[in-house]
Design an enzyme around this catalytic site. Structure first.
Site, short mmCIF file in Angstrom:
data_model
loop_
_atom_site.label_atom_id
_atom_site.label_comp_id
_atom_site.label_asym_id
_atom_site.label_seq_id
_atom_site.Cartn_x
_atom_site.Cartn_y
_atom_site.Cartn_z
CG HIS A 194 26.71 7.85 31.89
ND1 HIS A 194 25.53 8.35 32.11
CD2 HIS A 194 27.68 8.64 32.57
CE1 HIS A 194 25.57 9.19 33.11
NE2 HIS A 194 26.92 9.45 33.18
CD GLU A 232 26.20 14.97 39.73
OE1 GLU A 232 26.28 14.90 38.40
OE2 GLU A 232 26.46 14.16 40.46
CG ASP A 290 23.33 14.30 36.36
OD1 ASP A 290 22.62 13.79 35.39
OD2 ASP A 290 24.34 13.49 36.65
CB CYS A 337 33.99 17.21 36.11
SG CYS A 337 32.93 16.65 37.37
C1 PEP Z 1 27.74 15.44 35.24
O1 PEP Z 1 26.46 15.21 35.71
O2 PEP Z 1 27.93 16.33 34.75
C2 PEP Z 1 28.83 14.38 35.44
C3 PEP Z 1 30.01 14.96 35.28
O3 PEP Z 1 28.54 13.14 35.80
P1 PEP Z 1 27.83 11.86 35.02
O4 PEP Z 1 27.97 12.58 33.50
O5 PEP Z 1 28.79 10.77 35.04
O6 PEP Z 1 26.75 11.94 35.50
MG MG Z 2 26.19 13.37 37.01
#
Ligand code: PEP
Ligand code: MG
Length: 759
Positions: free
Chosen positions: A362, A603, A627, A674
């Protein structure tokens, strides 16, 4: 083989605590020779020219050290390196590869066992044992040496890297460290080492000029720690037995000049700053205790560490308060966190380097959103040694250069200038629609989390927010934000983008996002309690968030609510029940609300196979490809060791993405994506062709994606998709995309050309 295992452990411990590469290698050869009861043990390491140089030996002539070297495939040593496997010979001289070096005096030795030292797929060197009489090293012995070498490889790589830095002294010499590309771009600046408070392993090395002042400061800190220990002892007096009370006295005496205090004072006198000197001494003692065979003494390592942290907290207190960041600060740390980024004034933050983590951690995602060049997973970087050094962060390739030469600097400065031009060119696209040459419109949205993203996103022409990571404001606090605090934060987001849509994701903690005030300790955090699993178990947290969101949207009505980590229909139903409940309560309380669209993130693989059912029960789907890729490929998105395997163009991932969009549409739901993949221009073309309704990405990449989409027809994109979907592996997919989209793509990604010498 318990004795072998013990020797293995104690050798690795000893090597770990060696002061430099030379002594590490000497320990290795001496100890291995003794344990294996052989006549010779030698270590050869690969030098800058690709030669395997004799670096240490116990048994051969010492004056051959540093002189005898072999190329790849040359002699038995070079042959081991080339084959990347052990060679075990009873009569070495009979082997066609045998070569005799007079300087070593090795003619006396008949038997030979050489094993490669391999770190991150690279052969760092070769470990050899030899024996006068012809002796067949048995299978167990060979396996032992292989185990030893595998364990030592990382230690040797680290010692080698530290050695490079230490040797620089006045005449700093360029060195480079490889990591994983985290966020694109180039940054040139000075290192600020970030570590959690009182982390003994994260103390940056600094010299000190005013030795008397440093000594006085050290004594003051020791005094404060001594008072703490005394107070603690008093408070607990009634509850402790005699042996435990004695421990407090032992603590106090360890702080004395005759003990740890004295050793540290000695190092400060040599010009090392107090915090670093203290951490070095504590770590040495901790290691000594941990390697003791007596269990009681081994336990004392924990006491030393505890005491060490207490004093270090005092030593760091004043330096934390007075921390000034240089103009182009490059933050470097073992594990950078979102809140560390918050400590640096935005305009001074130039780049990031993290020893841990990978491209989809992250912190890397945040860095991309902020447009800060980042290298992740620089696992061999002795980061505490580079405080205040000048460095270049190459976020395209995941490389870090310390003390760069004038040549290299000039080269990278030119790239920065080119990048600025490229950005200017892309800015012109801001107000143009994202549509293909044959007028197919694709809305480009952004992913946000920090308030800083909002301005950047609007500047870059975002048409909505496909993912607002609500956990980020949670991560930056010391307790859960109250409902009203949350309402204000969410309102700010919704207002900033109104009338565009903002997709608010409910709290997604767990995995690599842990709240300091709500720690989740698990063996397998990515397979554990995260996302919706946490919030359904804590309806009070979930309801407060939903109420805050709904209240914030009053009068704006531009919000969608999105649920992370959904694995089953039941989870969606439970979450919806809670959302409806909050909605009805608020309406009863007099709020003028519209029920927002509710969507599900796809995901986990289970959700891919249930996309139809999930879509039938919701308003939209949005693929979290970060994910989804990690779960489909079983590759931890946070682990640099498997970064090469994290491949979103893997046919399995592409097929899942394709299936979700078809199944979602069959139920009338809108389907977006996303994950970071949407921000990759080549992937964006494929996703558009698959039929994705919305692509949501980091603000930095949005103009690049727009540029590519505006340059292609939907028809051509669909042909390319057909071709890509027929490929069997990620490499062929990549080749296919390069052919289809042209080499201009690399240029568009800002990926600079580098001269051969730098590769
Ligand atoms: C993902 O998993 O693609 C997502 C957009 O969420 P995060 O990256 O915050 O886990
Ligand atoms: Mg995610």
């Amino acid at each position: 083989m318990p004795t072998m295992l013990n020797s293995l452990r104690s050798i690795v411990q000893e090597v770990n605590s060696a002061r430099d590469l030379g002594s590490a290698l000497n320990i290795i050869v001496q100890r291995v020779k003794a344990v294996m009861e052989t006549h010779v043990c030698s270590a050869y390491l690969r030098d800058g020219k690709g030669q395997y140089l004799l670096m240490a030996t116990d048994g051969l002539n010492q004056n051959a050290v540093g002189h005898v070297s072999l190329g790849l495939g040359e002699g038995l040593v070079g042959y081991v390196a080339q084959r990347e496997e052990p060679i075990n010979l009873e009569l070495a001289t009979a082997h066609p590869k045998y070569q005799y070096f007079e300087a070593t005096g090795e003619e006396r030795y008949s038997s030979f066992l050489g094993v490669p030292i391999i770190h991150q797929r690279q052969v760092l060197g070769v470990l050899v044992i030899q024996q006068v009489d012809s002796r067949r090293f048995d299978e167990g012995e060979e396996a032992f040496l292989v185990t030893m070498s595998a364990q030592l490889a990382g230690v040797i790589a680290h010692a080698e890297a530290t050695g490079v830095l230490k040797a620089m002294g006045q005449n700093a010499q360029e060195a480079r460290f490889k990591g994983v590309a985290g966020s694109p771009g180039i940054a040139i600046g000075h290192v600020v080492v970030m570590s959690p408070a009182a982390d003994l392993r994260g103390v940056p090395f600094r010299s000190c000029d005013d030795i008397d002042a440093e000594l006085a400061f050290f004594q003051r800190c020791l005094g404060s720690a001594r008072d703490d220990v005394k107070n603690l002892g008093k408070q607990l007096e009634q509850r402790l037995n005699t042996q435990e009370r004695a421990l407090f006295d032992a603590y106090l005496s360890m702080l004395d000049d005759a003990s740890l205090g004295g050793e540290v004072t000695e190092r400060i006198r040599q010009g090392v700053n107090a915090a670093y000197a203290w951490s070095e001494v504590i770590l040495e003692h901790e290691r000594n205790f941990s390697s003791m065979s007596d269990a009681y003494l081994r336990e004392r390592a924990a006491d030393i560490r505890d005491l060490g942290r207490r004093v270090l907290a005092y030593l760091q207190e004043s330096s934390q308060q007075s921390r000034v960041f240089p103009q182009n600060a490059i933050l470097v740390g073992e594990e950078l966190t979102a809140s560390m980024l918050g400590e640096v004034p935005k305009e001074q933050l130039a780049g990031l380097v993290s020893v841990q983590g990978s491209s989809n951690s992250h912190v890397a995602i945040l860095a991309r959103a902020m447009g800060v060049p980042t290298v992740m997973g620089a696992v061999d970087l002795p980061y505490t040694q580079i405080s205040e050094r000048r460095v270049i962060v190459d976020g395209y390739r995941g490389m870090l250069y310390t003390d760069p030469s004038a040549n290299l600097l000039k080269h990278y400065e030119d790239i920065c200038a080119e990048e600025r031009e490229l950005v200017k060119g892309l800015e012109a696209l801001r107000d143009l629609p994202c549509e293909t040459l044959d007028q197919h419109r694709v809305p480009l949205w952004v992913n946000t989390g920090l308030m800083a993203d909002v301005v950047r996103s609007l500047e870059r022409g975002a048409e909505g927010v496909g993912l607002y990571r609500t956990e980020i404001p949670f991560l930056l606090r010391e307790r859960f934000p109250s409902e009203e605090e949350q309402r204000l934060i969410y309102r700010e987001q919704l207002e900033a983008f109104a009338p565009h849509t903002v997709t608010m994701r409910t709290l997604d903690v767990g995995g690599d996002k842990s709240l300091s005030y709500f720690p989740i300790e698990e063996e397998n955090p990515f397979l554990g309690w995260r996302g919706i699993r946490v919030t359904l178990d804590h309806p009070e947290i979930f309801l407060a968030q939903i109420r805050a969101m709904l209240k914030a949207s009053e009068g704006l009505n531009n919000m969608r609510i999105m649920l992370p980590m959904v694995t089953s229909v039941g989870e969606l139903e439970s979450a919806k029940t809670l959302i409806y409940r909050a909605f009805h309560e608020l309406v009863e309380e007099g709020y003028q609300l519209e029920l927002p669209p509710i969507g599900v993130m796809i995901e986990v693989p289970a959700a891919v196979y249930q996309a139809r059912e999930l879509a039938a029960r919701s308003d939209f789907l949005s693929v979290g490809s970060n994910d989804l890729t990690q779960y489909l490929l079983a590759v931890d998105r946070n682990n640099p060791r498997v970064a090469d395997l994290y491949e979103p163009f893997h046919p399995a991932v592409l097929r899942a993405l394709h299936q979700v969009v078809r199944d979602g549409h069959s139920q009338g739901a809108s389907v977006g994506i996303c994950g970071e993949l949407a921000g990759d221009p080549a992937a964006a073309v494929l996703l558009m062709a698959m039929g994705y309704d919305v692509l949501s990405m980091n603000a930095t990449n949005l103009p690049k994606v727009k540029k590519v989409i505006r340059g292609i027809t939907l028809e051509k994109a669909e042909q390319l998709l057909d071709e890509v979907m027929a490929q069997e592996d990620a490499e062929s997919v990549n080749r296919c995309l390069e052919r289809g989209l042209g080499s201009g793509l690399t240029r568009l990604l800002g990926m600079p050309e580098l001269p051969e010498v730098i590769h």
